[in-house]
Motif scaffolding. Structure first.
Motif, PDB file in Angstrom:
ATOM      1  N   VAL A 123       0.842  -1.197   0.000  1.00 33.34           N
ATOM      2  CA  VAL A 123       0.000   0.000   0.000  1.00 33.34           C
ATOM      3  C   VAL A 123       0.879   1.250   0.000  1.00 33.34           C
ATOM      4  N   ARG A 124       1.882   1.255   0.862  1.00 34.28           N
ATOM      5  CA  ARG A 124       2.799   2.402   0.959  1.00 34.28           C
ATOM      6  C   ARG A 124       3.537   2.647  -0.373  1.00 34.28           C
ATOM      7  N   ALA A 125       3.926   1.554  -1.048  1.00 37.63           N
ATOM      8  CA  ALA A 125       4.660   1.665  -2.314  1.00 37.63           C
ATOM      9  C   ALA A 125       3.727   1.811  -3.517  1.00 37.63           C
ATOM     10  N   ASN A 126       2.436   1.736  -3.267  1.00 38.13           N
ATOM     11  CA  ASN A 126       1.422   1.825  -4.319  1.00 38.13           C
ATOM     12  C   ASN A 126       1.528   0.672  -5.330  1.00 38.13           C
ATOM     13  N   VAL A 127       1.845  -0.518  -4.818  1.00 35.88           N
ATOM     14  CA  VAL A 127       1.850  -1.727  -5.638  1.00 35.88           C
ATOM     15  C   VAL A 127       0.419  -2.235  -5.667  1.00 35.88           C
ATOM     16  N   GLU A 128      -0.170  -2.247  -6.838  1.00 37.30           N
ATOM     17  CA  GLU A 128      -1.559  -2.679  -6.953  1.00 37.30           C
ATOM     18  C   GLU A 128      -1.708  -3.996  -7.691  1.00 37.30           C
ATOM     19  N   LEU A 129      -0.797  -4.282  -8.608  1.00 39.27           N
ATOM     20  CA  LEU A 129      -0.941  -5.455  -9.466  1.00 39.27           C
ATOM     21  C   LEU A 129       0.091  -6.522  -9.123  1.00 39.27           C
ATOM     22  N   VAL A 130      -0.301  -7.757  -9.356  1.00 33.80           N
ATOM     23  CA  VAL A 130       0.632  -8.877  -9.258  1.00 33.80           C
ATOM     24  C   VAL A 130       0.718  -9.532 -10.639  1.00 33.80           C
ATOM     25  N   PRO A 131       1.906  -9.947 -11.025  1.00 32.76           N
ATOM     26  CA  PRO A 131       3.154  -9.750 -10.321  1.00 32.76           C
ATOM     27  C   PRO A 131       3.697  -8.341 -10.521  1.00 32.76           C
ATOM     28  N   SER A 132       4.311  -7.824  -9.492  1.00 34.52           N
ATOM     29  CA  SER A 132       5.126  -6.612  -9.578  1.00 34.52           C
ATOM     30  C   SER A 132       6.483  -7.008  -9.040  1.00 34.52           C
ATOM     31  N   VAL A 133       7.503  -6.840  -9.876  1.00 35.15           N
ATOM     32  CA  VAL A 133       8.842  -7.322  -9.540  1.00 35.15           C
ATOM     33  C   VAL A 133       9.797  -6.134  -9.545  1.00 35.15           C
ATOM     34  N   PHE A 134      10.691  -6.126  -8.567  1.00 36.94           N
ATOM     35  CA  PHE A 134      11.630  -5.024  -8.381  1.00 36.94           C
ATOM     36  C   PHE A 134      13.052  -5.553  -8.327  1.00 36.94           C
ATOM     37  N   ILE A 135      13.919  -4.876  -9.049  1.00 36.45           N
ATOM     38  CA  ILE A 135      15.365  -5.023  -8.877  1.00 36.45           C
ATOM     39  C   ILE A 135      15.871  -3.600  -8.769  1.00 36.45           C
ATOM     40  N   GLY A 136      16.151  -3.174  -7.545  1.00 37.00           N
ATOM     41  CA  GLY A 136      16.495  -1.772  -7.318  1.00 37.00           C
ATOM     42  C   GLY A 136      15.336  -0.886  -7.728  1.00 37.00           C
ATOM     43  N   GLU A 137      15.621   0.081  -8.578  1.00 35.29           N
ATOM     44  CA  GLU A 137      14.589   1.011  -9.051  1.00 35.29           C
ATOM     45  C   GLU A 137      13.832   0.468 -10.268  1.00 35.29           C
ATOM     46  N   GLU A 138      14.289  -0.657 -10.797  1.00 35.74           N
ATOM     47  CA  GLU A 138      13.633  -1.259 -11.972  1.00 35.74           C
ATOM     48  C   GLU A 138      12.380  -1.996 -11.523  1.00 35.74           C
TER      49      GLU A 138
END
Length: 180
Positions: free
Chosen positions: A141-156
């Protein structure tokens, strides 16, 4: 996927199943739900490459089971309750099983039948994952991730549409940056 509203800096490594060396120079952080067919695609496409990097100690995977209230994803929320965060490697094997059998348990028509399926087919019991679940939801919620999958590598930030070649290039670039 529109990533313009996602705040990658708010994504942390505190909560989630941690697979691999905690000192690995690259962290792959995955918000997933095991009933999501797009998460299954991400998993199947990336698993061999990520397993290689994890085995080499270059990547740590942090898998965050994101409980969503979307009707079809609520089924995954049930399965998530049974995953043992204290044993990430065995939990990863269970994730693999549930993706492989997604069409079987995902077609059950109520949440109690899904729980019974998990208990009967895998002999799993409900885990005390409340702190993990709450932490992952709060972070998303804080990061505003709404959809799955959402994948992060650093800022990517990316989803299941990344190719294995693109993923490998991204990881190699991060490794090269870390070695400088």
């Amino acid at each position: 996927m529109d990533i313009s509203k996602i705040k990658a800096k708010e994504v942390e490594t505190i909560y989630g199943l941690k697979i691999g060396n905690p000192d690995a120079p690259v962290k792959v952080i995955e918000f997933i739900n095991v009933s999501c067919p797009f998460c299954k695609k991400w998993h199947n496409d990336s698993k061999e490459l990520l397993a290689k990097y994890v085995e080499e100690g270059k990547v740590q995977r942090i898998i965050k089971h994101y409980d969503k209230e979307t009707p079809h994803l609520r089924k995954g929320n049930v399965v998530h309750r049974y995953l043992d965060y204290s044993s990430p490697e065995s939990a990863l094997r269970e994730i693999e099983y549930f993706y492989d059998k997604q069409g079987e348990w995902g077609n059950l028509n109520n949440l109690d039948k899904i729980a019974a399926y998990v208990e009967e087919k895998r002999n799993l019991t409900v885990q005390s994952n409340e702190k993990q679940v709450a932490g992952i939801i709060e972070e998303a919620v804080r990061a505003n991730v709404e959809l799955v999958p959402s994948v992060f590598i650093g800022e990517e930030i990316f989803d299941e549409h990344i190719t294995v070649d693109e993923l490998q290039r991204l990881i190699e670039n991060k490794l090269n940056s870390a070695n400088k």
